[in-house]
Design a protein around this motif. Structure first.
Motif, mmCIF file in Angstrom:
data_model
loop_
_atom_site.group_PDB
_atom_site.id
_atom_site.type_symbol
_atom_site.label_atom_id
_atom_site.label_comp_id
_atom_site.label_asym_id
_atom_site.label_seq_id
_atom_site.Cartn_x
_atom_site.Cartn_y
_atom_site.Cartn_z
ATOM 1 N N PHE A 330 0.917 -1.221 0.088
ATOM 2 C CA PHE A 330 0.150 0.068 -0.044
ATOM 3 C C PHE A 330 1.014 1.187 0.224
ATOM 4 O O PHE A 330 1.587 1.503 1.159
ATOM 5 N N LYS A 331 0.919 2.053 -1.186
ATOM 6 C CA LYS A 331 1.723 2.839 -1.118
ATOM 7 C C LYS A 331 1.156 4.268 -1.734
ATOM 8 O O LYS A 331 0.260 4.222 -2.190
ATOM 9 N N LYS A 332 1.834 5.460 -1.671
ATOM 10 C CA LYS A 332 1.509 6.660 -2.103
ATOM 11 C C LYS A 332 1.839 6.816 -3.772
ATOM 12 O O LYS A 332 2.871 6.733 -3.976
ATOM 13 N N ILE A 333 0.913 6.849 -4.441
ATOM 14 C CA ILE A 333 1.266 6.727 -5.837
ATOM 15 C C ILE A 333 0.430 7.771 -6.437
ATOM 16 O O ILE A 333 -0.864 8.022 -6.520
ATOM 17 N N LYS A 334 1.268 8.654 -7.291
ATOM 18 C CA LYS A 334 0.266 9.686 -7.863
ATOM 19 C C LYS A 334 -0.326 9.177 -9.039
ATOM 20 O O LYS A 334 -0.163 8.522 -9.782
ATOM 21 N N TYR A 335 -1.661 9.963 -9.397
ATOM 22 C CA TYR A 335 -2.398 9.420 -10.525
ATOM 23 C C TYR A 335 -3.278 10.431 -11.138
ATOM 24 O O TYR A 335 -3.424 11.613 -10.569
ATOM 25 N N MET A 336 -3.877 10.326 -12.226
ATOM 26 C CA MET A 336 -4.910 11.030 -12.798
ATOM 27 C C MET A 336 -6.571 10.696 -12.379
ATOM 28 O O MET A 336 -6.847 9.602 -12.500
ATOM 29 N N ASP A 337 -7.172 11.568 -11.943
ATOM 30 C CA ASP A 337 -8.417 11.355 -11.657
ATOM 31 C C ASP A 337 -9.535 11.673 -12.806
ATOM 32 O O ASP A 337 -8.929 11.748 -13.782
ATOM 33 N N GLU A 338 -10.513 11.251 -12.428
ATOM 34 C CA GLU A 338 -11.585 11.236 -13.762
ATOM 35 C C GLU A 338 -11.722 12.514 -14.569
ATOM 36 O O GLU A 338 -11.866 12.574 -15.905
ATOM 37 N N SER A 339 -11.413 13.760 -13.988
ATOM 38 C CA SER A 339 -11.559 14.821 -14.516
ATOM 39 C C SER A 339 -10.173 15.150 -15.247
ATOM 40 O O SER A 339 -9.986 16.359 -15.736
ATOM 41 N N GLY A 340 -9.287 14.231 -15.340
ATOM 42 C CA GLY A 340 -8.035 14.472 -16.020
ATOM 43 C C GLY A 340 -7.032 15.386 -15.117
ATOM 44 O O GLY A 340 -6.043 15.857 -15.392
ATOM 45 N N ARG A 341 -7.116 15.371 -13.948
ATOM 46 C CA ARG A 341 -6.440 16.115 -12.822
ATOM 47 C C ARG A 341 -5.367 15.380 -12.279
ATOM 48 O O ARG A 341 -6.155 14.190 -11.931
#
Ligand code: UTP
Length: 404
Positions: A330-341
């Motif tokens: 379980f880690k901190k991973i940056k991602y793109m949300d549904e709105s593209g942010r």
């Protein structure tokens, strides 16, 4: 979108990805179709490894004093093996270093204070000590990930390999696996594709085989590989005394270990499991195991691993046909949300799937536990502050006479 891709996503209950794909221009859709064809989604249905563990027994180490009294002989054996080109080193540098929160490969972190001293530089300096002793370069294989390969290579180039010979350095890229959120749903990356993460440090040998590195190892007749982590700035690499002790023992692998600071210290302990070398995690140990002591007062399960192993190459091939256990982290991973942010989480938010090098130890017939002094050889940089942090590593470097 290809019909087949949408079926796969429905079968995996990942319809949100299909919906996302529909909104993309055709070229991007095609590149996602290709990604979906290439990724291993079997991890999504794999249960968290709840491996049945066997019966544990202590594995006693070759202690500091035992090593001391034979060190000249071991060192001579190790130097001979290095001179004969029988030893290679594998730097595991594909991790994401999410706890440190440094937005570049961890090895690029400047641990210096008054001057620049990068983690990679510390490691190369340590390796150069052995090069000078042996009068020979040790072939160094550096495992990177799809995310950090380019930056890592450019960093080494820019810094002239920190004085090492570039002809003796090879880079190879480990594989990626999909990453999921807490609901088991696939996530998106900043390039609009499915978010993936490096598949853990246990993938190193399979990735060496896939990328042709293994052929280079075999062509060069390298018999031993010393595998080590990027984050221990006091790491002794291709340590002649360690190599000599393992060769002299007749065992097929070796692990550097440190005596535990306290019974409850959170480290994996090298022991025997059903008669085979194995690592038992601190949370898997019963109170009885944690506190059991030998007649001389030392803890029975006393020796923690520090991710520095020596493997005999001819014994590693069998690991290629074995599926190593899959662990979820379980880690901190940056991602793109549904709105593209893009979202940069402050706390762990996603599960990545990993195989671990420590599970390869169990596949070895035997393993020499080789004790080292933690204040001289163990300074991991895992966290920003507190335990195993930049501060503790700096303190240990100073203690060992390294100017910062
Ligand atoms: P860690 O378990 O500390 O993982 O890696 P990490 O990804 O570097 O850091 P955190 O947990 O996100 O903070 C131990 C060693 O294994 C390597 C790391 O680079 C480090 O040398 N590793 C880890 C890989 O090479 N590949 C991976 O997929 C994971």
């Amino acid at each position: 979108m290809k019909h087949k891709t949408s079926e796969i996503l429905t079968m995996l209950r990942q319809e949100h990805i299909a919906a996302h794909m529909k909104k993309l221009p055709e070229a991007q859709q095609l590149s996602m179709v290709k990604q979906i064809e290439d990724l291993d989604f079997s991890v999504l249905s794999a249960d968290e490894t709840n491996e049945e563990r066997g019966s544990f027994e202590p594995l006693f180490a070759k202690t500091l004093s035992e090593i001391q009294s034979d060190s000249d002989r071991y060192t001579e054996i190790g130097i001979k093996a290095i001179k004969e080109g029988k030893v290679g080193a594998v730097l595991l540098a594909g991790g994401q270093g999410s706890r440190l929160g440094f937005d570049h490969p961890k090895g690029m972190f400047n641990i210096g204070v008054e001057r620049e001293l990068y983690i990679f530089e510390c490691l190369i300096n340590n390796l150069l000590d052995v090069t000078r002793m042996a009068g020979a370069y040790i072939p160094l294989f550096i495992m990177t990930s799809a995310e950090n390969n380019k930056e890592t290579r450019e960093f080494f180039e820019k810094h002239n390999y920190f004085g090492y010979s570039s002809e003796n350095v090879w880079f190879f890229i480990q594989e990626q696996l999909p990453t999921v959120d807490t609901n088991g749903k696939l996530m998106l990356a900043d390039n609009g594709k499915i978010l993936t993460a490096p598949n853990g440090n246990g993938g190193w040998y399979a990735s060496m085989a896939k990328t042709g590195m293994l052929k280079a190892v075999q062509d060069a007749k390298i018999e031993w590989l010393n595998v080590f982590a990027v984050d221990n700035v006091l790491q002794r690499i291709a340590d002649p005394c360690f190599i000599g002790a393992v060769i002299d023992s007749g065992k097929v692998s070796g692990a550097k270990v440190v005596a535990k600071a306290a019974p409850e210290e959170k480290v994996g302990v090298l022991c025997l499991e059903d008669g085979k070398p194995s690592i038992v995690e601190y949370y898997e140990m019963t109170d009885e195991m944690l506190n059991s002591r030998e007649a001389d007062g030392t803890l029975s399960y006393n020796y923690g691993v520090i991710l520095n192993y020596l493997f005999r190459v001819d014994r590693l091939n069998k690991t290629l046909s074995v599926k190593l256990p899959l662990h979820r982290a379980f880690k901190k991973i940056k991602y793109m949300d549904e709105s593209g942010r893009m979202v940069v989480p402050e706390e762990p938010n996603a599960y990545k799937f990993e195989t671990l090098v420590l599970d390869m130890v169990k596949l070895q017939d035997d393993c020499l536990a080789y004790e080292v002094d933690r204040s001289r050889e163990f300074a991991p940089v895992k966290n920003k502050s507190g335990v195993d942090s930049v501060d503790t590593a700096r303190e240990l470097l100073r203690l060992n006479g390294v100017e910062l």
